[in-house]
Design a protein around this motif. Structure first.
Motif, mmCIF file in Angstrom:
data_model
loop_
_atom_site.group_PDB
_atom_site.id
_atom_site.type_symbol
_atom_site.label_atom_id
_atom_site.label_comp_id
_atom_site.label_asym_id
_atom_site.label_seq_id
_atom_site.Cartn_x
_atom_site.Cartn_y
_atom_site.Cartn_z
ATOM 1 N N THR A 165 -23.025 82.708 27.552
ATOM 2 C CA THR A 165 -22.399 83.312 28.729
ATOM 3 C C THR A 165 -22.345 82.254 29.820
ATOM 4 O O THR A 165 -23.377 81.764 30.285
ATOM 5 C CB THR A 165 -23.194 84.524 29.234
ATOM 6 N N LYS A 166 -21.131 81.879 30.188
ATOM 7 C CA LYS A 166 -20.939 80.872 31.230
ATOM 8 C C LYS A 166 -20.262 81.550 32.407
ATOM 9 O O LYS A 166 -19.207 82.169 32.259
ATOM 10 C CB LYS A 166 -20.083 79.713 30.700
ATOM 11 N N VAL A 167 -20.864 81.479 33.593
ATOM 12 C CA VAL A 167 -20.327 82.096 34.800
ATOM 13 C C VAL A 167 -19.728 81.013 35.686
ATOM 14 O O VAL A 167 -20.370 79.987 35.946
ATOM 15 C CB VAL A 167 -21.408 82.883 35.563
ATOM 16 N N VAL A 168 -18.488 81.223 36.118
ATOM 17 C CA VAL A 168 -17.778 80.279 36.974
ATOM 18 C C VAL A 168 -17.748 80.830 38.389
ATOM 19 O O VAL A 168 -17.281 81.951 38.616
ATOM 20 C CB VAL A 168 -16.336 80.044 36.473
ATOM 21 N N ILE A 169 -18.272 80.065 39.337
ATOM 22 C CA ILE A 169 -18.319 80.482 40.736
ATOM 23 C C ILE A 169 -17.633 79.421 41.586
ATOM 24 O O ILE A 169 -17.363 78.312 41.132
ATOM 25 C CB ILE A 169 -19.770 80.704 41.220
ATOM 26 N N GLY A 170 -17.353 79.788 42.828
ATOM 27 C CA GLY A 170 -16.737 78.851 43.750
ATOM 28 C C GLY A 170 -15.897 79.582 44.775
ATOM 29 O O GLY A 170 -15.597 80.774 44.616
ATOM 30 N N THR A 198 -28.048 75.270 34.564
ATOM 31 C CA THR A 198 -28.637 76.578 34.315
ATOM 32 C C THR A 198 -28.776 77.328 35.632
ATOM 33 O O THR A 198 -28.745 76.718 36.712
ATOM 34 C CB THR A 198 -30.018 76.437 33.675
ATOM 35 N N PRO A 199 -28.956 78.658 35.588
ATOM 36 C CA PRO A 199 -29.197 79.398 36.832
ATOM 37 C C PRO A 199 -30.388 78.846 37.618
ATOM 38 O O PRO A 199 -30.312 78.719 38.850
ATOM 39 C CB PRO A 199 -29.462 80.824 36.340
ATOM 40 N N ALA A 200 -31.461 78.490 36.923
ATOM 41 C CA ALA A 200 -32.636 77.955 37.619
ATOM 42 C C ALA A 200 -32.294 76.666 38.353
ATOM 43 O O ALA A 200 -32.720 76.457 39.500
ATOM 44 C CB ALA A 200 -33.771 77.712 36.620
ATOM 45 N N GLU A 201 -31.498 75.812 37.709
ATOM 46 C CA GLU A 201 -31.138 74.541 38.345
ATOM 47 C C GLU A 201 -30.266 74.758 39.569
ATOM 48 O O GLU A 201 -30.518 74.171 40.638
ATOM 49 C CB GLU A 201 -30.410 73.662 37.330
ATOM 50 N N LEU A 202 -29.252 75.588 39.459
ATOM 51 C CA LEU A 202 -28.330 75.760 40.575
ATOM 52 C C LEU A 202 -28.935 76.571 41.717
ATOM 53 O O LEU A 202 -28.684 76.266 42.885
ATOM 54 C CB LEU A 202 -27.012 76.398 40.108
ATOM 55 N N LEU A 219 -23.935 78.899 47.604
ATOM 56 C CA LEU A 219 -24.798 79.955 47.074
ATOM 57 C C LEU A 219 -25.494 80.722 48.192
ATOM 58 O O LEU A 219 -25.623 81.944 48.133
ATOM 59 C CB LEU A 219 -25.827 79.358 46.108
ATOM 60 N N ARG A 220 -25.915 80.017 49.223
ATOM 61 C CA ARG A 220 -26.542 80.711 50.357
ATOM 62 C C ARG A 220 -25.544 81.611 51.058
ATOM 63 O O ARG A 220 -25.861 82.760 51.401
ATOM 64 C CB ARG A 220 -27.134 79.685 51.339
ATOM 65 N N LYS A 221 -24.322 81.126 51.237
ATOM 66 C CA LYS A 221 -23.304 81.895 51.949
ATOM 67 C C LYS A 221 -22.871 83.116 51.135
ATOM 68 O O LYS A 221 -22.749 84.222 51.668
ATOM 69 C CB LYS A 221 -22.091 81.004 52.240
#
Length: 261
Positions: free
Chosen positions: A41-46, A231-235, A248-250
């Motif tokens: 499962t790969k999630v693309v954000i931006g 990974t989620p932990a890394e990002l 990510l904060r915003k």
């Protein structure tokens, strides 16, 4: 990536290499490259307008890229002689605005691809459609038309339609963006169960709780390219790029973290 997630992933099923796409003077994709493994499962954000939805559309040729290549297993999707309809039948696509046929009920919406594309006998197609509606918790809505369904139910019918075709992977384009907040959870729960069951998925989403809990890897796109992948932990914990952390904060401030447990 945690060891238990890594161990369940298979070989590379999708390869995207140097993908470019321009609309007029607007260069939307600027050389996107990544791989997707079977069961991942790969999630693309931006941020909006950075090419996330265009990327999905170029993968299955709903939009033809100007440059670059895409492979599904050993078949080059972008090759001029590839039977694109055959390839699309192997790639599910769940749109943000559902794309259901309003004149068909839920059962008919789910079975239509089996009848028209797979050429399955009607009785078998309806039986398979019934199974998939039950899988997404909508067995009792089989005879309901889209106008009689909530947004969350419509999206679950769309997911059932994709699943019925037994795809090798499913692309989700902002599947909860058109939903009222109270309906988002029911759609995410179906997607969580699919991910945990080993479905191969690429999900464009702003649901950070879902991304943190379910994604094997997250791609952060900006300006038509991939700024960072991990990974989620890394990002979420220690992104390499300051821009990733800012985003990510915003986005968490704006949308919170919809429950992905």
């Amino acid at each position: 990536m945690p060891a238990e997630r890594e161990s369940r992933l298979g070989d590379v099923i999708l390869r995207v290499e140097d993908l470019h796409k321009r609309y007029g003077k607007d260069e939307v994709l600027k050389g996107v490259t990544f791989e997707l493994r079977r069961g991942e499962t790969k999630v693309v954000i931006g941020p909006s307008g950075t090419g996330k939805s265009t990327l999905l559309r170029c993968i299955n040729q709903l939009s033809v890229p100007d440059k670059g290549r895409v492979w599904l297993e050993d078949v080059e999707i972008t090759h001029a002689r590839t039977n694109i309809n055959h390839v699309r039948a192997q790639i599910g696509f769940v749109f943000q605005d559902f794309n259901l046929f309003n004149h068909l009920n839920a059962l008919q919406n789910v079975s239509i691809g089996l009848l028209k594309v797979r050429k399955m006998p009607k009785e078998a197609a309806l039986a398979r459609a019934s199974e998939e509606l039950a899988r997404v918790g909508l067995a009792e809505k089989a005879c309901s038309y889209p106008a009689e369904l909530s947004g969350g139910q419509k999206q679950r019918v769309s997911i059932a339609r994709a699943l019925a075709m037994d795809p090798k992977l499913i692309l989700f384009d902002e599947p909860t963006s058109a939903l009222d907040p109270e309906l988002i959870g029911e759609v995410l729960e179906v997607m969580i169960q699919l991910a945990r069951g080993g479905m191969t998925m690429i999900v464009v989403s702003h649901e950070m709780g879902f991304a943190r809990a379910v994604a094997d890897r997250i791609i952060f796109m900006e300006g038509g390219g991939i700024l960072e992948e991990g990974t989620p932990a890394e990002l979420f914990t220690c992104p390499r790029c300051e821009r990733t952390g800012q985003f990510l904060r915003k986005i968490t401030e704006l949308y919170g973290e919809t429950d992905g447990q």
